[in-house]
Design a protein around this motif. Structure first.
Motif, PDB file in Angstrom:
ATOM      1  N   GLY A 294       0.823  -1.214   0.000  1.00 18.45           N
ATOM      2  CA  GLY A 294       0.000   0.000   0.000  1.00 18.45           C
ATOM      3  C   GLY A 294       0.851   1.256   0.000  1.00 18.45           C
ATOM      4  O   GLY A 294       2.075   1.202  -0.126  1.00 18.45           O
TER       5      GLY A 294
ATOM      6  N   SER B 299      -0.226  -2.179   6.064  1.00 20.58           N
ATOM      7  CA  SER B 299       0.417  -0.871   5.960  1.00 20.58           C
ATOM      8  C   SER B 299       1.832  -0.885   6.546  1.00 20.58           C
ATOM      9  O   SER B 299       2.105  -1.551   7.556  1.00 20.58           O
ATOM     10  CB  SER B 299      -0.433   0.164   6.706  1.00 20.58           C
TER      11      SER B 299
ATOM     12  N   CYS C 192      -4.915   1.156  -6.411  1.00 21.28           N
ATOM     13  CA  CYS C 192      -4.512   2.378  -5.685  1.00 21.28           C
ATOM     14  C   CYS C 192      -4.228   3.499  -6.691  1.00 21.28           C
ATOM     15  O   CYS C 192      -4.558   4.668  -6.459  1.00 21.28           O
ATOM     16  CB  CYS C 192      -3.254   2.133  -4.865  1.00 21.28           C
TER      17      CYS C 192
ATOM     18  N   GLU D 128      -8.021   4.273  -4.637  1.00 20.41           N
ATOM     19  CA  GLU D 128      -7.911   3.418  -3.447  1.00 20.41           C
ATOM     20  C   GLU D 128      -8.219   1.979  -3.836  1.00 20.41           C
ATOM     21  O   GLU D 128      -8.903   1.737  -4.842  1.00 20.41           O
ATOM     22  CB  GLU D 128      -8.847   3.883  -2.328  1.00 20.41           C
TER      23      GLU D 128
ATOM     24  N   SER E 193      -9.550  -3.170   1.659  1.00 26.62           N
ATOM     25  CA  SER E 193      -8.633  -2.391   2.503  1.00 26.62           C
ATOM     26  C   SER E 193      -7.266  -3.078   2.643  1.00 26.62           C
ATOM     27  O   SER E 193      -7.189  -4.290   2.841  1.00 26.62           O
ATOM     28  CB  SER E 193      -9.254  -2.213   3.888  1.00 26.62           C
ATOM     29  N   LEU E 194      -6.221  -2.265   2.544  1.00 19.54           N
ATOM     30  CA  LEU E 194      -4.856  -2.787   2.723  1.00 19.54           C
ATOM     31  C   LEU E 194      -4.290  -2.369   4.075  1.00 19.54           C
ATOM     32  O   LEU E 194      -3.092  -2.519   4.331  1.00 19.54           O
ATOM     33  CB  LEU E 194      -3.946  -2.251   1.602  1.00 19.54           C
ATOM     34  N   LYS E 195      -5.176  -1.853   4.936  1.00 24.93           N
ATOM     35  CA  LYS E 195      -4.709  -1.289   6.210  1.00 24.93           C
ATOM     36  C   LYS E 195      -3.852  -2.278   7.016  1.00 24.93           C
ATOM     37  O   LYS E 195      -2.834  -1.906   7.589  1.00 24.93           O
ATOM     38  CB  LYS E 195      -5.926  -0.855   7.040  1.00 24.93           C
TER      39      LYS E 195
ATOM     40  N   LEU F 291      -2.404  -2.904  -5.849  1.00 25.89           N
ATOM     41  CA  LEU F 291      -1.573  -1.712  -6.056  1.00 25.89           C
ATOM     42  C   LEU F 291      -2.016  -0.955  -7.305  1.00 25.89           C
ATOM     43  O   LEU F 291      -2.034   0.279  -7.326  1.00 25.89           O
ATOM     44  CB  LEU F 291      -0.092  -2.097  -6.157  1.00 25.89           C
TER      45      LEU F 291
ATOM     46  N   LEU G   8       4.256   3.722  -3.651  1.00 22.02           N
ATOM     47  CA  LEU G   8       3.532   2.552  -3.134  1.00 22.02           C
ATOM     48  C   LEU G   8       4.555   1.473  -2.797  1.00 22.02           C
ATOM     49  O   LEU G   8       5.512   1.272  -3.552  1.00 22.02           O
ATOM     50  CB  LEU G   8       2.561   2.004  -4.187  1.00 22.02           C
TER      51      LEU G   8
END
Ligand SMILES: Cc1cc2nc3c(=O)[nH]c(=O)nc-3n(C[C@H](O)[C@H](O)[C@H](O)COP(=O)(O)OP(=O)(O)OC[C@H]3O[C@@H](n4cnc5c(N)ncnc54)[C@H](O)[C@@H]3O)c2cc1C
Length: 206
Positions: free
Chosen positions: A145, A191, A177, A182, A186-188, A174, A154
């Motif tokens: 991310g 991170s 993104c 986005e 979710s790539l949270k 990616l 990224l």
């Protein structure tokens, strides 16, 4: 890539042979070598290089139809249609910054463990051994991310022993993104921020 100069418009990348490239987006997909660029932009990560040991046997009568492995047990195996068994387990050693060997001890361990797990391998000859270099993070999950310090950068590295499996989905995320602003998922959890330390500079690099 030898050096990166970020600017408001994007990134100028200088190569070791003197070429220069400009791009609006930059992807840090440098595998086990990705920590250098991350550190350059104020995002140090505890990435270490590993060297999985692998070997392949002579062709044997077919006895395995699935790719198998022992979770946490350091041995995995699959048999190709021609009959050769590809076996992996343990770690080899680095010969240099980008080359590695399986090593005799790891090869002997693989053969010993494999024969116990797959009796059909008893007496099989190993015809080739090899290794390589891959990047591991402490939680064995990749960094995936946007950079937290440098807009337009990224990260996608630290795939450990699973890069072939998850590489296509990681690449798609990616790409989203960049193209959609986005990712659809979710790539949270992946991170680079999870490795942030209190001493880390959060300033965008000059
Ligand atoms: C022996 C072995 C067996 C494996 N078996 C499996 C398997 O069965 N299944 C599986 O899913 N995964 C497996 N893996 C893991 C898989 O290979 C990695 O997870 C995957 O290759 C990671 O892909 P990557 O693109 O992130 O990194 P890499 O494939 O390492 O690619 C990074 C690239 O960046 C380049 N690079 C580095 N620094 C720079 C720089 N400054 N400038 C320009 N280029 C640079 C490197 O030369 C390299 O080509 C295995 C790995 C090894 C070593």
């Amino acid at each position: 890539m030898a050096r990166v100069e970020p600017s408001d418009a994007g990134f100028t990348v200088h190569t070791a042979d003197g070429q220069r490239f400009f791009a609006r987006w930059l992807l840090n997909c440098a595998g086990a070598w990705a920590a250098g660029l991350a550190a350059q932009v104020g995002e140090p990560v505890p990435l270490v290089a590993g060297h999985p040991a692998m070997l392949v046997t002579e062709p044997l009568p077919l006895f395995m139809t699935a790719s198998t492995g022992v979770e946490g047990g350091g041995i995995y195996a699959r048999q190709v249609a021609r009959g050769n068994c590809v076996l992996g387990g343990g770690q080899g050693f680095a010969l240099g910054e980008s080359t590695a060997r399986a090593g005799q001890l790891a090869v002997l361990d693989i053969l010993r463990n494999a024969c116990e797990l797959y009796p059909a391998l008893a007496g099989a000859q190993a015809i080739r051994t090899w290794s390589g270099t891959e990047g591991y993070l402490p939680d064995r999950e990749p960094v995936l991310g946007p950079s937290a310090t440098t807009p337009g950068l990224l990260h996608g590295f630290g795939f450990a022993g699973a890069g072939f499996q998850i590489g296509p989905a990681a690449g798609e995320a990616l790409a989203e993104c960049i193209l959609l602003g986005e990712p659809r998922h979710s790539l949270k959890a992946f991170s680079i921020e999870r490795f942030r330390t209190s001493t880390r500079s959060n300033a965008p690099c000059a």
